[in-house]
Each structure stands twice: as C-alpha cells, then as structure tokens.
Scaffold this active site. Structure first.
Site, PDB file in Angstrom:
ATOM      1  N   ARG A  25       0.844  -1.201   0.000  1.00 58.81           N
ATOM      2  CA  ARG A  25       0.000   0.000   0.000  1.00 58.81           C
ATOM      3  C   ARG A  25       0.870   1.237   0.000  1.00 58.81           C
ATOM      4  NH1 ARG A  25      -4.439  -1.763   4.573  1.00 58.81           N
ATOM      5  NH2 ARG A  25      -5.148  -3.629   3.491  1.00 58.81           N
ATOM      6  N   ASP A 305     -14.452  -6.088   3.437  1.00 59.89           N
ATOM      7  CA  ASP A 305     -14.105  -7.229   4.296  1.00 59.89           C
ATOM      8  C   ASP A 305     -14.305  -6.902   5.776  1.00 59.89           C
ATOM      9  OD1 ASP A 305     -11.900  -5.543   4.513  1.00 59.89           O
ATOM     10  OD2 ASP A 305     -10.403  -7.127   4.294  1.00 59.89           O
ATOM     11  N   THR A 369      -1.874 -10.820  14.193  1.00 63.27           N
ATOM     12  CA  THR A 369      -2.735 -10.064  13.292  1.00 63.27           C
ATOM     13  C   THR A 369      -2.389 -10.419  11.838  1.00 63.27           C
ATOM     14  OG1 THR A 369      -2.940  -8.280  14.884  1.00 63.27           O
ATOM     15  CG2 THR A 369      -3.396  -7.737  12.586  1.00 63.27           C
ATOM     16  N   GLU A 388     -11.217 -10.358  14.541  1.00 61.68           N
ATOM     17  CA  GLU A 388     -10.185  -9.470  15.069  1.00 61.68           C
ATOM     18  C   GLU A 388     -10.825  -8.150  15.464  1.00 61.68           C
ATOM     19  OE1 GLU A 388      -7.465  -9.587  11.758  1.00 61.68           O
ATOM     20  OE2 GLU A 388      -8.643  -8.172  10.597  1.00 61.68           O
ATOM     21  N   SER A 390     -10.136  -5.215  14.809  1.00 66.44           N
ATOM     22  CA  SER A 390     -10.143  -4.152  13.804  1.00 66.44           C
ATOM     23  C   SER A 390     -11.308  -4.324  12.827  1.00 66.44           C
ATOM     24  CB  SER A 390      -8.810  -4.111  13.066  1.00 66.44           C
ATOM     25  OG  SER A 390      -8.480  -5.384  12.563  1.00 66.44           O
ATOM     26  N   LYS A 401     -11.646 -12.143   5.746  1.00 62.07           N
ATOM     27  CA  LYS A 401     -12.740 -11.649   6.579  1.00 62.07           C
ATOM     28  C   LYS A 401     -13.854 -11.170   5.654  1.00 62.07           C
ATOM     29  CE  LYS A 401      -9.845  -7.593   7.458  1.00 62.07           C
ATOM     30  NZ  LYS A 401      -8.477  -7.894   7.844  1.00 62.07           N
TER      31      LYS A 401
END
Length: 585
Positions: A25, A305, A369, A388, A390, A401
């Site tokens: 990213r 997600d 994670t 999770e 987040s 996810k």
C-alpha cells in the site's frame, strides 16, 4: 481475433516494495511512477510456481478505488505476456475482497476452468483518490492472502528485478461490459472474461444462511434496518442482497454507490468515520438525525471485508461481535448446524471469545494479526469462526474476513431470537438485549483501542523499545503502576507475542508487546503495517469483569485507570508529541 506481441522492458529495483500484512500500500503518486506497479506484479509472477502462471486462470479486480482501471489494464497486459491463459475481471473492476476469495474457491468457468490466484487492487479502509492510497495484494488458490513464504519471495524479487515482459499492443479491454474478449499471442489463446460482480457471492451467502427467516425479520414492522457501504465496493452487493433478496427498503441503504474516492470520505467502518450511520443510529454526540433510530445498523469498509455492527443507540465492539456470533452460530446459522470445529481471534482482540470457547468446549487459537493465520487453521479443519478487533469477522466459507457475512450472521441471530416475537404483541429482542444477555452469561470485557497514526517511525520504534526493556523487571513495572493508580492490579507476566503455527510449524516473532495483569486485564502495544506512510501505534486496553452488578458501567469510565497507566508507562505523549490519539475505538 486480435493478436498481440510480447516485448521485454528493462527496469531496475525500486526501494520499499515490501508487502505488509495485506499487500503493498502506497500513495497513488508512488504507484504511478514508471515501472512501479509493473515491477511488483512481475516480482509476484516470479515468486509463483510456473503452473500458477503459465496456462493459469487469474482473477484481477478490487474495490474500484482511483487508479484501479489503469492498473487492471497493465496487469492484463503483463498476464498475457507471462503466459496466463485467462483473466477474470468483475464488471467495472469491482469485486469485494471476500467475493474474490469466494470466486477463487467456488467459480467454474464455462470451459471448466478454475482460478489459481488473484491480484486484488485495494488499500482496504484507507482513503482513495488522486492524492490518497492505492494497494495491491496477491491471494492464493485457497482464496487466502499469500503466506509470508511467498510475500518474502516477492520482496526479494523486487530487489533484484531487471526486466519484465508485457503485451504493450494488447488493446484496452472494456471492463464495463459483461462478456469474453479473446486474443492470440505467441503462446496461444488469451481470454479476458468480465462477469457480474455479485452472482457467485450471493449464491454462496444463500447456501450459508436461511434467507427466508431473515426476510421475515426485515419485513416485520417491529424491525428497522440500515446499511452504509461508505461508497465502497459493498455497494455492488448491498442492493442485490438486502433489497432484492431480503426485501429491505431501498431507503435503508446509505452511500451504496461505489465511488473511486469513496465520496471524499474515509471508508473505515468505525464510530469516527461512519458519521452518517452513527448519527442515524442515535449514537452521534453532535448530529441528531431526527426521528427514532433503526433497530439495526451496519457499515462496511472500502473492500467490504470489515464490518461495524450497531443497535439502536448501541455500539457492539468487534471483540464482542465475534464472541456472540460464535456463541449463537449453531442454533441460528444453517451452515454451522452440525457444530463448530474451533474458534480463533487475533492477539490484540479481547478475550471475550476465549470465555465462549471454554464454556462451549471448543478448540481455541490466539494468532498474530493477519488473516492468513486463520486461513491455515481453516484449511486444516481446525477453525470455523474467527475475528479481530479491527472490525474483521469471518468463517471458513472463504479465506478472508467478510463484512456482509458478519451482517447476515447478526441478522440470522436476531431472526432466531425473535422467532416467537415477530407476530403478536411481544417485545422485539434487540441488539442491545443480545449483547447484555451475553455479558450476563460470560462476563464483560471492557475494551478500547487508541490509534496514533502517521507517527515518526523512529520515535515509534523507540517507544516499543522502552516497553520491551521495562518487561525485564516486572517489580519495577508494578511499582510504577502503583504510583500512577494504586487500585490497578499487578502485572503477572509480560512478553513479546510469538506464535508457532500448529499447522505448518512456522514461527512469527515480535507480534506485539503484552502486559497481562493478575485480574485478567491486558495492555497490548503494536506497530501496524497497514498505513501507507509514517508508523501507526496501536494501544489496546482491556478490563475483564465477571461481577454481574458491574457489567453495565460506561466503558471509558471502567477503563480510565488502565488507560492512564498505559499512557504514562509507555511515555506516549513524550515519544509521539500527541496529547490524544487520532482515533479512539
């Protein structure tokens, strides 16, 4: 049939192409540099075994963010030049990350072809637009993100790359029209198939959930519903699933038109960024949306997600959400009717799921994670439901996810709990009722997360170094804590979380710094790898309460002493120069 030639372009390594937990990213302007995207794509092809490239079928799509269209055309030309047989593209470049996983696992082409992997173009919950973020990640044939063995290889390849092949003269493919375009290259035929973004995913959801019972809930005058896609790719699925299949009102959808800049917003489904939904649900401190809030609200991030679940004037923490789904899955969701194989959470996520697993006699795993760790457990048949903190929740139906799956799971639980109440005068069992009943049964994990974004990377590392150093003398740590807040329990143990994968034996080190207290409370500090510049320090604070008379306190009040301890122990303000975090969840 149009034919194409392959040319080889000379290049040289570009620094900083190390994929994080969810791919590479960077800012759009970085990706637009000459050779930048091409180098990374070729490094990925070179990291794969030949049969995953030559003659293979690949999926190339994403969340539709700015630069996706150009990136897809480049990747298609490189796939053709590398001997890929066919590329599948979601219409208008749109496929949610969970849908890509489902398509790799489930979709069969008209000629019997199956995908062996995918390039997903997303920077997830990060903003989009010309001055914002872009991202790319590779998913494997199980539908899950590439494991570290592959991402490490990709990174090594980016440091030595000298050239890449590309079919420069391949005409631009129209990705707005469904159909197959065929080309002829030096190694034979090459197809690009554009297909409906939602079909395969909707079919999968209908095989997991009882759509009829959810439809009955949504059609009840007692139940009101609101879904906010934050102008992300979830909008490509929301109308089809919630309106067409389940009969929700069109007006219940917010921001469900996908936009390349997410409407100028931050497509992160939390209380800070999903402002419109938060106001409509009666949770805004400033905006009053007017009228009675809906009974249920949910939001998605850019690539769909992640999810946020809300009740009327009530926020469900992601840690509680996965625990409640696990506790109710067998009775409420047909896919799980024969039982759960096991459950898992990421290390920073609260221990609410641990308590459910212990009570129900389920296998339980605590992993670093990164969704790939759940994927390993699922591939080995050891885990059914995972999550999770987040805002990521999912199950073994795919290897990512899945935000819409989580919403349908909650609607299924609400439908199940309200089987007897929808007809007649009985009171609706609400989201808040379900959560409070869960706390009464299992205890409550008061929980908050502080994010300090775009912190100077050197200072962030120094802060983490101090926390590791402090762990060598717990009596000293406990002395400091007692000086800050005498009523806070002593630290029983402290470490840097390390995970040995029970499936492949691989060891992941330095996964976060933990302080574990005698009363079950925890402090966790992590540096996050999902931002595009600077460092993000994440601080997780958790207090466990079993006493039924104390589970109704305000979360911030209950956590205040531990928050104070965490900030002073870590010298957060001193290292970051910040008097408060960027985001509190």
């Amino acid at each position: 049939m149009v034919s194409f030639k392959v040319s080889v372009v000379s290049t040289s390594p570009i620094d900083g192409q190390k994929p994080g937990t969810s791919g590479l990213r960077k800012k759009v302007k970085v990706f637009k540099q000459p050779h930048y995207l091409e180098n990374f794509v070729q490094a990925t092809f070179n990291a794969l075994t030949p049969e995953k490239v030559k003659g293979a079928t690949l999926v190339v799509s994403g969340d539709g963010r700015y630069y996706s269209e150009q990136a897809i055309q480049i990747i298609v030309k490189m796939a053709a030049a590398n001997g890929v047989r066919r590329v599948w593209v979601g219409q208008n470049s749109l496929l949610s990350t969970p849908a890509v996983s489902a398509i790799i696992r489930e979709r069969v082409g008209a000629d019997g072809s199956k995908a062996t992997g995918a390039f997903i173009l997303t920077a997830s919950h990060n903003p989009g637009g010309p001055t914002e973020d872009f991202g790319i990640k590779y998913n494997m044939e199980n539908g899950g993100p590439a494991p570290e063995s592959i991402t490490d290889k990709i990174y090594e390849n980016t440091k030595t790359i000298k050239e890449y092949p590309i079919a420069e003269d391949l005409p631009r493919v129209d990705i707005s029209t469904i159909g197959i375009t065929s080309f002829e290259g030096p190694e034979g035929k090459f197809d690009v198939e554009v297909f409906d973004s939602a079909d395969d995913y909707v079919k999968l959801m209908k095989s997991i959930f009882d759509f009829e019972s959810i439809k009955k809930l949504l059609s009840s005058p007692k139940f009101t519903f609101c879904y906010d896609a934050l102008h992300g790719v979830a909008g490509a699925y929301a109308h089809r699933i919630f309106v067409e299949e389940l009969g929700a009102q069109e007006s219940s959808l917010l921001n469900c038109v996908p936009k390349e800049d997410f409407g100028g917003g931050h497509p992160d489904p939390n209380l800070t960024y999903a402002k419109e939904l938060v106001a409509r649900m009666g949770l805004s401190k400033t905006d009053d949306a007017g009228g009675e809030p809906p009974e249920f609200g949910a939001a998605a991030d850019g690539d769909a997600d992640r999810n946020m679940i809300l009740g009327k004037r009530f926020f469900v923490t992601p840690s509680d959400s996965v625990a409640i789904i696990a506790a109710n899955a067998v009775g409420a969701i047909p896919y799980f009717s024969s039982g759960l194989k096991g459950v898992a959470r990421s290390m920073p996520t609260s221990a609410a799921l641990d308590v459910v697993a212990k009570n129900l006699g389920l296998k339980f795993f605590e992993v670093p994670t990164g969704w790939k760790f759940f994927g390993n457990l699922m591939d080995a048949g050891m885990c059914s439901v995972c999550g999770e903190e987040s805002f990521g929740t999912g199950s073994d139906h795919i290897r990512e996810k899945d935000g819409i799956w989580a919403v349908l799971a909650w609607l299924s639980i609400l439908a199940h709990k309200n089987k007897e109440t929808l007809d007649g005068n009985a009171k609706l069992v609400t989201v808040e009722d379900i959560v409070r009943q869960h706390w009464a049964t299992y205890g409550r994990h008061y929980y908050t997360r502080y994010d300090y974004e775009n912190v100077d990377a050197t200072k962030a590392k120094e802060l983490m170094g101090l926390l590791v150093k402090l762990q060598s003398s717990l009596p000293e740590v406990n002395k400091i804590i007692k000086e800050i807040h005498p009523e806070v329990a002593n630290v029983a143990s402290a470490d840097e979380f390390e995970y040995k994968d029970p499936v492949d034996g691989s060891v992941s080190k330095h996964q976060g710094i933990r302080y574990l207290f005698e009363d079950g409370s925890r402090l966790v500090f992590r540096l996050s790898g999902t931002g595009s510049e600077g460092a993000t320090i994440r601080l997780y604070i958790e207090q466990y309460e079993k006493d039924a008379s104390k589970i109704g306190r305000d979360s911030q009040d209950a956590l205040a002493p531990l928050v104070d301890v965490a900030l002073k122990l870590s010298k957060m303000q001193e290292f970051t120069g910040r008097s408060s975090p960027t985001v509190i969840t």
